[in-house]
Write a protein that holds these residues in place. Sequence first.
Motif, PDB file in Angstrom:
ATOM      1  N   PHE A 118      80.484  64.904   1.669  1.00 35.31           N
ATOM      2  CA  PHE A 118      79.659  65.142   0.494  1.00 35.31           C
ATOM      3  C   PHE A 118      79.730  63.956  -0.469  1.00 35.31           C
ATOM      4  CE2 PHE A 118      79.434  69.198   2.305  1.00 35.31           C
ATOM      5  CZ  PHE A 118      78.535  69.999   1.627  1.00 35.31           C
ATOM      6  N   ALA A 119      80.910  63.365  -0.614  1.00 28.82           N
ATOM      7  CA  ALA A 119      81.072  62.214  -1.499  1.00 28.82           C
ATOM      8  C   ALA A 119      80.237  61.033  -1.013  1.00 28.82           C
ATOM      9  CB  ALA A 119      82.546  61.821  -1.572  1.00 28.82           C
ATOM     10  N   ALA A 120      80.200  60.821   0.293  1.00 27.86           N
ATOM     11  CA  ALA A 120      79.438  59.701   0.849  1.00 27.86           C
ATOM     12  C   ALA A 120      77.954  59.826   0.513  1.00 27.86           C
ATOM     13  CB  ALA A 120      79.636  59.629   2.365  1.00 27.86           C
ATOM     14  N   PHE A 121      77.435  61.046   0.576  1.00 26.96           N
ATOM     15  CA  PHE A 121      76.009  61.240   0.276  1.00 26.96           C
ATOM     16  C   PHE A 121      75.716  61.058  -1.212  1.00 26.96           C
ATOM     17  CE2 PHE A 121      75.703  63.121   4.504  1.00 26.96           C
ATOM     18  CZ  PHE A 121      74.495  62.594   4.920  1.00 26.96           C
ATOM     19  N   LEU A 122      76.622  61.488  -2.066  1.00 22.93           N
ATOM     20  CA  LEU A 122      76.413  61.280  -3.500  1.00 22.93           C
ATOM     21  C   LEU A 122      76.418  59.790  -3.843  1.00 22.93           C
ATOM     22  CD1 LEU A 122      78.515  64.094  -5.228  1.00 22.93           C
ATOM     23  CD2 LEU A 122      76.031  63.926  -5.045  1.00 22.93           C
ATOM     24  N   ILE A 123      77.383  59.063  -3.317  1.00 19.33           N
ATOM     25  CA  ILE A 123      77.448  57.623  -3.582  1.00 19.33           C
ATOM     26  C   ILE A 123      76.198  56.930  -3.027  1.00 19.33           C
ATOM     27  CG2 ILE A 123      78.715  55.504  -3.036  1.00 19.33           C
ATOM     28  CD1 ILE A 123      81.282  57.261  -3.037  1.00 19.33           C
ATOM     29  N   LEU A 124      75.790  57.340  -1.835  1.00 18.74           N
ATOM     30  CA  LEU A 124      74.577  56.782  -1.230  1.00 18.74           C
ATOM     31  C   LEU A 124      73.357  57.063  -2.100  1.00 18.74           C
ATOM     32  CD1 LEU A 124      73.201  55.391   1.183  1.00 18.74           C
ATOM     33  CD2 LEU A 124      73.108  57.625   2.315  1.00 18.74           C
ATOM     34  N   GLU A 125      73.283  58.265  -2.663  1.00 19.59           N
ATOM     35  CA  GLU A 125      72.154  58.616  -3.526  1.00 19.59           C
ATOM     36  C   GLU A 125      72.059  57.676  -4.728  1.00 19.59           C
ATOM     37  OE1 GLU A 125      70.465  62.389  -6.182  1.00 19.59           O
ATOM     38  OE2 GLU A 125      72.535  62.395  -5.476  1.00 19.59           O
ATOM     39  N   GLY A 126      73.184  57.450  -5.398  1.00 22.04           N
ATOM     40  CA  GLY A 126      73.177  56.564  -6.556  1.00 22.04           C
ATOM     41  C   GLY A 126      72.774  55.147  -6.208  1.00 22.04           C
ATOM     42  N   LEU A 127      73.254  54.644  -5.087  1.00 21.69           N
ATOM     43  CA  LEU A 127      72.920  53.279  -4.673  1.00 21.69           C
ATOM     44  C   LEU A 127      71.439  53.155  -4.310  1.00 21.69           C
ATOM     45  CD1 LEU A 127      76.095  52.526  -2.514  1.00 21.69           C
ATOM     46  CD2 LEU A 127      75.572  51.619  -4.791  1.00 21.69           C
ATOM     47  N   MET A 128      70.880  54.182  -3.683  1.00 22.07           N
ATOM     48  CA  MET A 128      69.463  54.142  -3.326  1.00 22.07           C
ATOM     49  C   MET A 128      68.588  54.177  -4.573  1.00 22.07           C
ATOM     50  SD  MET A 128      69.167  56.388   0.197  1.00 22.07           S
ATOM     51  CE  MET A 128      69.730  57.926  -0.556  1.00 22.07           C
ATOM     52  N   ILE A 129      68.949  55.004  -5.547  1.00 25.09           N
ATOM     53  CA  ILE A 129      68.201  55.018  -6.803  1.00 25.09           C
ATOM     54  C   ILE A 129      68.296  53.653  -7.475  1.00 25.09           C
ATOM     55  CG2 ILE A 129      68.134  56.014  -9.131  1.00 25.09           C
ATOM     56  CD1 ILE A 129      68.972  58.689  -7.893  1.00 25.09           C
ATOM     57  N   GLY A 130      69.473  53.020  -7.381  1.00 25.34           N
ATOM     58  CA  GLY A 130      69.641  51.681  -7.929  1.00 25.34           C
ATOM     59  C   GLY A 130      68.691  50.677  -7.315  1.00 25.34           C
ATOM     60  N   VAL A 131      68.455  50.774  -6.011  1.00 24.31           N
ATOM     61  CA  VAL A 131      67.503  49.879  -5.344  1.00 24.31           C
ATOM     62  C   VAL A 131      66.120  50.011  -5.969  1.00 24.31           C
ATOM     63  CG1 VAL A 131      66.244  49.500  -3.186  1.00 24.31           C
ATOM     64  CG2 VAL A 131      68.721  49.742  -3.146  1.00 24.31           C
ATOM     65  N   PHE A 132      65.695  51.257  -6.232  1.00 22.91           N
ATOM     66  CA  PHE A 132      64.330  51.491  -6.699  1.00 22.91           C
ATOM     67  C   PHE A 132      64.114  51.145  -8.169  1.00 22.91           C
ATOM     68  CE2 PHE A 132      64.370  54.748  -3.144  1.00 22.91           C
ATOM     69  CZ  PHE A 132      63.612  53.960  -2.294  1.00 22.91           C
ATOM     70  N   CYS A 133      65.188  51.059  -8.969  1.00 21.32           N
ATOM     71  CA  CYS A 133      64.969  50.742 -10.390  1.00 21.32           C
ATOM     72  C   CYS A 133      65.550  49.403 -10.812  1.00 21.32           C
ATOM     73  CB  CYS A 133      65.492  51.870 -11.286  1.00 21.32           C
ATOM     74  SG  CYS A 133      67.236  52.212 -11.156  1.00 21.32           S
ATOM     75  N   ALA A 134      66.135  48.632  -9.875  1.00 21.45           N
ATOM     76  CA  ALA A 134      66.659  47.304 -10.222  1.00 21.45           C
ATOM     77  C   ALA A 134      65.511  46.336 -10.482  1.00 21.45           C
ATOM     78  CB  ALA A 134      67.547  46.783  -9.099  1.00 21.45           C
ATOM     79  N   MET A 135      65.569  45.625 -11.607  1.00 20.69           N
ATOM     80  CA  MET A 135      64.554  44.624 -11.938  1.00 20.69           C
ATOM     81  C   MET A 135      65.118  43.209 -11.909  1.00 20.69           C
ATOM     82  SD  MET A 135      62.392  46.520 -14.949  1.00 20.69           S
ATOM     83  CE  MET A 135      61.250  45.153 -15.038  1.00 20.69           C
ATOM     84  N   ASP A 136      66.393  43.082 -11.601  1.00 23.99           N
ATOM     85  CA  ASP A 136      67.032  41.800 -11.341  1.00 23.99           C
ATOM     86  C   ASP A 136      67.251  41.715  -9.831  1.00 23.99           C
ATOM     87  OD1 ASP A 136      68.943  39.494 -12.706  1.00 23.99           O
ATOM     88  OD2 ASP A 136      69.757  40.267 -10.829  1.00 23.99           O
ATOM     89  N   SER A 137      66.811  40.640  -9.211  1.00 20.36           N
ATOM     90  CA  SER A 137      66.840  40.574  -7.743  1.00 20.36           C
ATOM     91  C   SER A 137      68.262  40.544  -7.191  1.00 20.36           C
ATOM     92  CB  SER A 137      66.050  39.362  -7.240  1.00 20.36           C
ATOM     93  OG  SER A 137      66.585  38.165  -7.755  1.00 20.36           O
ATOM     94  N   LEU A 138      69.220  39.971  -7.925  1.00 19.78           N
ATOM     95  CA  LEU A 138      70.599  39.970  -7.447  1.00 19.78           C
ATOM     96  C   LEU A 138      71.189  41.374  -7.530  1.00 19.78           C
ATOM     97  CD1 LEU A 138      72.627  37.961  -6.272  1.00 19.78           C
ATOM     98  CD2 LEU A 138      73.609  37.716  -8.559  1.00 19.78           C
ATOM     99  N   LEU A 139      70.839  42.103  -8.591  1.00 22.87           N
ATOM    100  CA  LEU A 139      71.263  43.507  -8.703  1.00 22.87           C
ATOM    101  C   LEU A 139      70.623  44.336  -7.602  1.00 22.87           C
ATOM    102  CD1 LEU A 139      72.835  45.578 -10.468  1.00 22.87           C
ATOM    103  CD2 LEU A 139      70.697  45.937 -11.730  1.00 22.87           C
ATOM    104  N   PHE A 140      69.341  44.071  -7.322  1.00 15.44           N
ATOM    105  CA  PHE A 140      68.649  44.725  -6.216  1.00 15.44           C
ATOM    106  C   PHE A 140      69.396  44.484  -4.900  1.00 15.44           C
ATOM    107  CE2 PHE A 140      65.745  44.296  -2.615  1.00 15.44           C
ATOM    108  CZ  PHE A 140      65.004  45.465  -2.666  1.00 15.44           C
ATOM    109  N   TYR A 141      69.776  43.222  -4.669  1.00 14.55           N
ATOM    110  CA  TYR A 141      70.469  42.884  -3.426  1.00 14.55           C
ATOM    111  C   TYR A 141      71.832  43.568  -3.353  1.00 14.55           C
ATOM    112  CZ  TYR A 141      72.198  40.085   0.458  1.00 14.55           C
ATOM    113  OH  TYR A 141      72.700  39.695   1.670  1.00 14.55           O
ATOM    114  N   PHE A 142      72.512  43.675  -4.495  1.00 16.76           N
ATOM    115  CA  PHE A 142      73.805  44.361  -4.527  1.00 16.76           C
ATOM    116  C   PHE A 142      73.656  45.817  -4.080  1.00 16.76           C
ATOM    117  CE2 PHE A 142      76.398  47.332  -7.056  1.00 16.76           C
ATOM    118  CZ  PHE A 142      77.655  47.024  -6.561  1.00 16.76           C
TER     119      PHE A 142
END
Length: 509
Positions: A118-142
Amino acid sequence: MLKLNALSLLSTLVWLPIGGGLLTLLIGDSRAQVARWFALLVSIATLLLCVPLYQGFDHSTAVFQFIERMPWIRQLHAEYYLGVDGISLPLIVLTAFMTVPVLIAAWTVIEKRPAQYFAAFLILEGLMIGVFCAMDSLLFYFFWEAMLIPMFLIIGIWGGPRRVYATLKFFLYTFLGSVLMLVALIYLYLKAGEYSIAGFQSLPLTLVEQRWIFLAFLVAFAVKVPMWPVHTWLPDAHVEAPTGGSVILAAIMLKMGGYGLLRFSLPMTPDASRELDWLVIALSLIAVVYIGFVALAQTDMKKLIAYSSIAHMGFVTLGAFLAFDIMANTGSTSGAVNGLDGAMVQMISHGLISGALFLCIGVMYDRLHSREISAYGGVINVMPKFAAFMVFFGLANSGLPGTSGFVGEFLVILASFKANFWYAFLAATTLILGAAYTLWLVKRVIFGPVANDQVAKMSDLNGREFLVLGVLAAAVLLIGIWPAPLVQTMEASVRHLLEQITVSKIPVG
């Protein structure tokens, strides 16, 4: 517009599930039930945060909203820079929405290290949302690279007997593609002096520079979509992944390839995109037609739906790159809007339908522990409620009018006619092939006499399973019958993207 920036809404959407996942790890497997409930509450809270995000979003403008901006790595001029527009908002909502049924579906099924699962899916969820709202390309890549880690663990720990092979193949394909993207981002940084995505989009580039950057982005995003011929990791990953892993892989992670093409490739390299659109269109049509025939030959249900995903995602890349041909033929952007709208709707629709189909396969696997089509038959006689859902999602996957599966495909086929008749003809074959492999699967598994004693002992849906499939069925119907809110959300951003790609970035003189 409702002012919610002060609440750091986007940061909360990103870090709440990540923090919740870390706390779920601390709760531990010794208190598995507490960990399950805590993880579910965190995922529901994340989904509820999408309500003020949607309500406060101004649909009439393409300007990025809910901006959060502060220094991150000063030496590299990289920023913690978040924002949403009409292209990213639906994908953020889809990510939060799909995580909840994935956790509910695994409630009693995952007995090995449940808290970690369950923890893996929660962490994955946050990282995926981060991909969609990152406006700095290095943050996007992270965020882009970091999300490989939880998915790698999900497949590697809770996957099938060939999980090590599948995880390594998944990691190597996606990581090697990402290396090319990093090279392109570093080159753009050296030219622009910053990592801002908006800065990259306004940067003048020669045609030679655009070609190389376009090809680097294309490889990175094509692997994620995945496009033919870099698609072979997907069926292996799906077959070996646990049900939840397959759902998130198909529903969200594949969409990041399409999102990358819309956010990076088209606006940053418009001249190269126009020159090489034939390449992407050709690869997309191969995915639609050839992979459709490959799906017909499958005997494993998960592999069949995996190949179906490749074919349906071909519509996303096709719709995105038809714009150049349409504008060249008609001198108008109206048909091009249809293509991009269709690509976006198809991403959301495919996320719901493919996720639901993988959950249906998971329901049967939990009872019979087999994914082979030949092991089933006559399921409707013992599981009528489940059969109704399976047939519905199968029809939606075939593009039945009134379901979300029809809307995106119809818009892309409509745009194809304005670009080239043969594009439309080949794209429309998915209506035949999709119906063929999906309905053949449904016929062999659901209908007919009960195949064997094991099928005869299968029990129908319990309340938890009925809730999960019922919510997804309602979402598929809602978008199919009333797609207007979704289309209106992305309309201004789609038109702004069209304006960006019609302007040459080649330096004058």
